[in-house]
Design a protein around this motif. Structure first.
Motif, PDB file in Angstrom:
ATOM      1  N   LYS A  89      29.365  40.321 107.490  1.00 46.86           N
ATOM      2  CA  LYS A  89      30.010  40.471 108.794  1.00 46.86           C
ATOM      3  C   LYS A  89      31.445  39.968 108.813  1.00 46.86           C
ATOM      4  CE  LYS A  89      28.402  39.549 112.732  1.00 46.86           C
ATOM      5  NZ  LYS A  89      27.954  40.128 113.992  1.00 46.86           N
TER       6      LYS A  89
ATOM      7  N   SER B 193      24.343  40.480 115.703  1.00 47.11           N
ATOM      8  CA  SER B 193      24.588  41.893 115.948  1.00 47.11           C
ATOM      9  C   SER B 193      25.165  42.516 114.667  1.00 47.11           C
ATOM     10  CB  SER B 193      25.549  42.059 117.123  1.00 47.11           C
ATOM     11  OG  SER B 193      26.676  41.222 116.966  1.00 47.11           O
TER      12      SER B 193
ATOM     13  N   ASN C 286      27.519  44.231 113.439  1.00 45.95           N
ATOM     14  CA  ASN C 286      28.901  44.712 113.439  1.00 45.95           C
ATOM     15  C   ASN C 286      29.761  43.731 112.672  1.00 45.95           C
ATOM     16  OD1 ASN C 286      28.089  43.297 116.192  1.00 45.95           O
ATOM     17  ND2 ASN C 286      30.144  42.607 115.648  1.00 45.95           N
TER      18      ASN C 286
ATOM     19  N   SER D 286      29.432  45.466 119.414  1.00 48.19           N
ATOM     20  CA  SER D 286      28.068  45.506 118.876  1.00 48.19           C
ATOM     21  C   SER D 286      27.541  46.931 118.840  1.00 48.19           C
ATOM     22  CB  SER D 286      27.134  44.652 119.745  1.00 48.19           C
ATOM     23  OG  SER D 286      27.568  43.324 119.785  1.00 48.19           O
TER      24      SER D 286
HETATM   25 MG    MG Z   1      27.597  39.511 117.982  1.00 52.00          MG
END
Ligand code: MG
Ligand code: TXA
Length: 324
Positions: free
Chosen positions: A47, A134, A136, A142
């Motif tokens: 991420k 999330s 992303n 998200s």
């Molecule tokens: Mg998040």
């Protein structure tokens, strides 16, 4: 849509220390075995998220909560019984089973039971906890569909479970139940009004909502385009001004202005129901990016019910960006 063979495959990936993108009712998550510190570290790398930023542990049922936390106060028990499975995350004192890698070094841990058949099938089959932020890149919008997940993470994830579009569309409500009074750290799918009705007492929303962690940048949930929040009565004029000044303006048009004529690069008419607005919000922001907008102009909805979560995300999306 994921089938039983996919669930088995995803379980195998988790057991082998891999990453699985999974649907929940709120947004898609990027999951790893919560008890595998190396796999958990891979989430942060994938991420681009600072390692001090704690993750949520997802479990299959409220009955498993005691396995993951030191103690369960009465208020937490009540909330878990009423809202799980559902878009509510409880912050409790960390049980020994939870590695510090998952909590960003904190002695508390965030736990939730998601309300999505695919997530629940995975969690039941896996048996353990799945840490999932999330799915992303850090700071971005998200994902609420499997296409968003692929656009965000591509090959960086070992397996993707398709669960269709997310029903709620904004992240879970985070409630800290470690203190004397429960406090909302992030507004979300379960409203403050819902929480107060169950607890029978007022629930605080500390002023620093969502910014618990040092080094966290104010801008979050942000599309590529800049986001500007204006008063509804100024929206049409501001959009026209910015478009005239050379911006490619995208407007999220509140229902009250539905009949207004707006000069902009792209206009999305927002749905009247807060449920539909929350469900569509991140998709709308992604769409305006796709249309090539470089400035998104909108007004905040009334901050009650789900409107609080939507307003929170829009404010964060409009927050100052890193200058580097
Ligand atoms: Mg998040
Ligand atoms: O709906 C959701 O909650 C989604 C789905 C995938 O479950 N997950 C999600 O995760 O939004 P993430 O990592 O994007 O956001 C988790 C939030 C972060 O703001 C983090 O600071 C907070 O939870 N959090 C996690 N553990 C915490 C803790 N021990 N104390 C305070 N906040 C915590």
């Amino acid at each position: 849509m994921a089938h039983i063979g996919d669930i088995e495959k995803a379980c195998g990936v988790l057991r082998a220390g891999g990453l699985v993108a999974l649907p929940t009712e709120t947004v898609y998550g990027l999951g790893a075995n919560a008890e595998d510190p190396v796999a958990v570290a891979r989430i942060f790398q994938t991420k681009g998220r600072p390692p001090t930023h704690p993750l949520i542990v997802h479990i299959a049922a409220a009955e498993q909560l005691d396995e993951w936390v030191e103690e369960v106060p009465a208020a937490a028990r009540l909330l878990a019984r009423r809202f799980w499975p559902g878009p509510l995350t409880l912050v409790l004192r960390r049980g020994r089973r939870v590695p510090l890698e998952a909590t960003g070094g904190l002695e508390t841990v965030a736990v939730r039971v998601p309300d999505h058949p695919v997530a629940l099938a995975l969690l039941s089959a896996f048996g353990g906890g799945v840490t999932a932020p999330s799915a992303n890149r850090f700071g971005a919008v998200s994902p609420t569909t499997v296409d968003h997940v692929r656009a965000e993470l591509g090959d960086a994830v070992d397996f993707v479970l398709d669960g269709g579009p997310c029903e709620v569309g904004v992240e879970s409500t985070i409630v800290d139940v470690t203190g004397e009074n429960p406090a909302i750290l992030r507004p979300g799918g379960v409203t403050r009004e819902d929480l107060e009705a169950v607890l029978g007492c007022p629930v605080e929303v500390p002023a620093t909502t969502g910014v618990r962690v040092p080094g966290q940048h104010p801008s979050h949930y942000a599309p590529r385009a800049r986001v500007a929040l204006v008063e509804p009565e100024k929206l049409v004029a501001e959009a026209e001004l910015a478009q005239g000044a050379g911006y490619r303006v995208g407007v999220l048009l509140p229902p009250a202005l539905a009949t207004a004529r707006v000069k902009a690069h792209a206009v999305i008419a927002l749905p009247g129901s807060m449920h539909a607005y929350a469900q569509g919000l991140y998709g709308f922001l992604r769409d305006l990016d796709q249309y090539g907008c470089d400035l998104i102009i909108t007004s905040l909805p009334a901050e009650e019910g789900l409107g609080s979560a939507i307003a929170n995300r829009l404010r964060r999306a409009a927050g100052p960006r890193p200058t580097a």
